[in-house]
Design an enzyme around this catalytic site. Structure first.
Site, PDB file in Angstrom:
ATOM      1  N   LYS A 207       0.758  -1.446  -0.050  1.00 17.15           N
ATOM      2  CA  LYS A 207      -0.244  -0.226   0.301  1.00 17.15           C
ATOM      3  C   LYS A 207       1.084   1.347  -0.047  1.00 17.15           C
ATOM      4  O   LYS A 207       2.016   0.845   0.924  1.00 17.15           O
ATOM      5  CB  LYS A 207      -0.383   0.349   1.214  1.00 17.15           C
ATOM      6  CG  LYS A 207      -1.794   1.368   1.160  1.00 17.15           C
ATOM      7  CD  LYS A 207      -2.603   0.947   2.596  1.00 17.15           C
ATOM      8  CE  LYS A 207      -3.958   1.772   2.156  1.00 17.15           C
ATOM      9  NZ  LYS A 207      -4.715   1.587   3.589  1.00 17.15           N
TER      10      LYS A 207
ATOM     11  N   SER B 240     -10.090   1.521   2.717  1.00 14.57           N
ATOM     12  CA  SER B 240      -8.519   2.768   2.239  1.00 14.57           C
ATOM     13  C   SER B 240      -8.094   1.382   1.389  1.00 14.57           C
ATOM     14  O   SER B 240      -7.334   2.211  -0.094  1.00 14.57           O
ATOM     15  CB  SER B 240      -8.167   3.572   2.623  1.00 14.57           C
ATOM     16  OG  SER B 240      -6.857   3.261   3.810  1.00 14.57           O
TER      17      SER B 240
ATOM     18  N   SER C  50      -9.842  -0.394   6.679  1.00 16.67           N
ATOM     19  CA  SER C  50      -9.732  -0.180   5.933  1.00 16.67           C
ATOM     20  C   SER C  50      -8.710  -1.821   5.055  1.00 16.67           C
ATOM     21  O   SER C  50      -7.821  -1.848   4.241  1.00 16.67           O
ATOM     22  CB  SER C  50      -8.483   0.989   5.494  1.00 16.67           C
ATOM     23  OG  SER C  50      -8.923   1.985   5.964  1.00 16.67           O
TER      24      SER C  50
HETATM   25  N1  GLN Z   1     -13.389   3.710   6.244  1.00 21.58           N
HETATM   26  C1  GLN Z   1     -12.737   4.393   7.876  1.00 21.58           C
HETATM   27  C2  GLN Z   1     -12.814   6.177   7.326  1.00 21.58           C
HETATM   28  O1  GLN Z   1     -12.613   6.713   6.058  1.00 21.58           O
HETATM   29  C3  GLN Z   1     -11.422   3.854   7.933  1.00 21.58           C
HETATM   30  C4  GLN Z   1     -10.399   3.774   7.321  1.00 21.58           C
HETATM   31  C5  GLN Z   1      -8.525   3.125   7.190  1.00 21.58           C
HETATM   32  O2  GLN Z   1      -9.183   2.506   9.129  1.00 21.58           O
HETATM   33  N2  GLN Z   1      -7.638   3.419   7.162  1.00 21.58           N
HETATM   34  O3  GLN Z   1     -11.448   6.606   8.409  1.00 21.58           O
END
Ligand code: GLN
Length: 485
Positions: free
Chosen positions: A66, A141, A165
């Site tokens: 990532k 994400s 994420s």
């Molecule tokens: N979807 C969640 C957010 O927007 C989690 C994101 C993540 O785990 N980096 O914060």
């Protein structure tokens, strides 16, 4: 096959680069493909093998990373304009560990900007598509890392999980996606979003591979004071196939209205399967679950507003030069141009929640709620080895379906956020499909309960074949992946 020299790492890496070439035009999982470095590393590891060097299980295995993890000399963007040309002068600890294990890095994967989002549509560059249905999102994400493994572009990948994420895109793409316990894996070199919640975790196709990835990336690190000095167990040894007598709790607050019937059916089927394998199933309650999203969307933006203050256009990253010599104007302009809408929203929400007069009402209160959520889990793990629930309320949604209203996007994380707030571990793994789309089943474990979770997933995978299914990715369009700059 590598060990028996039936194939070489160069062949294996080439096969993955070919696959990337073939499917990237439609999937777009990668921001950067490091083809030359990958082939050079593969050649090196083949050489070591020929010389009879003792090599670990990940040696010669192509892996995707990532783009939130710093890679020395290789552009690390966080899928943001702010870091579009940023080349870190060092490797993240997990990257160092993978390199020491002679794993091959194929490239850097697309994500929601600064890991804020649940669909990878917040990338400043382009959205990634779900290999199971190109009109749908891969989740986020870490959508690029999930899609890359699902589409056969990488054998494993790394993501980061602040509120879901890793697990949420894992659920939407039919991969095994593990969020380790807070403190299990060093975050040195992970570009920070919300430091009390962030953890790095692997995407793989099965529990065995997840065990190998965890073995490599776990452990104490003097460069990250939150990486705990806790012995790293032999994860692969935990995969005994025997789960007789293990106690699995079903938290009733995770089976509420709003869950798609196909998801519910898949989780119910998995519960039955575990019961058939000899696990003891019982109901439990996590009464503060309903406050999870509210607490998270105070705490995560608050921490992000502090962490992202460093992007000031002075030290590194994008800079909007202001000829008037007004430093405040230059910083404002840098941040105006460098950040996307969701990142700005979070910074403003977080700054507000921390400001004097509101700190007690919002931030402090959210931290108290967090303690209550943790206490719910402590009580449940007094009775159960693990808890089972859906990873997400629904299957992969269509691109654009949730971008107009941030709140509907946030609701996606209702089942993943509590684990981050409590610091415990969780894994999403492939269950029964719903109308041709993957469904993720989630297991939550107590702090450092990863071996238990992996044992359960492995036992499930010995008697099911969902995890072996691969999508038929459209291969018509040509590769649009950007090579390393
Ligand atoms: N979807 C969640 C957010 O927007 C989690 C994101 C993540 O785990 N980096 O914060």
């Amino acid at each position: 096959m590598l060990r028996l020299r039936e194939i070489s790492s160069m062949e294996l890496t080439r096969a993955h680069l070919d696959r990337i070439e073939q499917v990237e035009g439609s999937v777009r999982a990668f921001v950067t493909v490091t083809e030359d470095e990958a082939m050079r590393e593969a050649e090196h590891v083949d050489q070591l093998r020929r010389e009879g060097a003792k090599l670990g299980p990940l040696a010669g295995i192509p892996i995707a990373i990532k783009d939130v993890l710093c890679t020395k000399g290789i552009v690390t963007t966080c899928s943001s304009r702010m870091l579009e040309h940023f080349k870190p002068p060092f490797d993240a600890t997990v990257i160092k560990k993978l390199r020491a294990a002679h794993a091959i890095m194929l490239g850097k994967t697309n994500m929601d900007e600064f890991a804020m989002g649940s669909s990878t549509e917040n990338s400043a560059f382009f959205p990634t598509r779900n290999p199971w249905d190109l009109e749908r999102v891969p989740g986020g994400s870490s959508g690029g890392s999930a899609a890359a493994v699902a589409a056969g572009e990488a054998m494993a990948s790394l993501g980061s999980d602040t509120g879901g994420s890793v697990r949420q895109p894992g659920a939407l793409t039919n991969t095994v996606a593990l969020k380790p316990t807070y403190g299990r894996v060093s975050r040195f070199g992970l570009i920070a979003f919300a430091s009390s919640l962030d953890q790095i975790g692997p995407f793989t196709r099965n529990a065995q591979d997840a065990a190998l990835m965890m073995q490599t990336i776990s452990g104490h690190d003097p460069l990250d004071s939150t990486a705990m000095n806790e012995t790293v167990p032999d994860y692969a040894a935990a995969l005994t196939g025997d789960i007789k007598g293990m106690r699995i709790g079903v938290p009733k607050e995770y089976f509420v209205e709003g869950i798609e019937p196909g998801v519910r059916a898949s989780v119910d089927a998995a519960i039955k399967q575990f019961e058939a394998l000899g696990a003891e199933i019982g109901e439990c309650s996590l009464p503060h679950t309903k406050y999870g999203i509210a607490a998270y969307y105070i705490i995560a933006p608050a921490e992000c507003s502090a962490n992202l203050a460093r992007y000031d256009g002075v030290r590194y990253g994008f800079s909007a030069r202001d000829t008037s010599g007004d430093i405040i104007a230059a910083m404002s302009e840098t941040r105006e141009q460098g950040f996307g809408a969701e990142v700005k929203r979070r910074i403003m929400l977080g700054t507000y929640a921390l400001s004097s007069g509101y700190y007690d009402a919002y931030y402090l209160k959210a931290e108290k709620v967090r303690t209550l959520i943790k206490q719910d889990f402590d009580a449940a793990f007094g009775r159960f080895d693990a808890l089972i629930c859906p990873t997400t309320p629904g299957v992969a949604f269509k691109l654009g379906a949730k971008t107009a209203d941030p709140y509907t996007m946030y609701l996606n994380d209702v089942f993943t956020i509590p684990a981050n707030l409590a610091g415990i571990c969780g894994v999403s793994f492939p269950g029964e499909f719903s109308e041709g789309l993957p469904v993720g089943v989630q297991l939550l474990g107590p702090a450092f309960g990863e071996p238990t979770l992996l044992r359960l997933v492995d036992a499930f995978q010995r008697v099911t074949d969902y995890h072996t299914r691969m999508p038929e990715v459209a291969t018509k369009r040509k590769s649009a992946a950007r090579k390393r700059r």
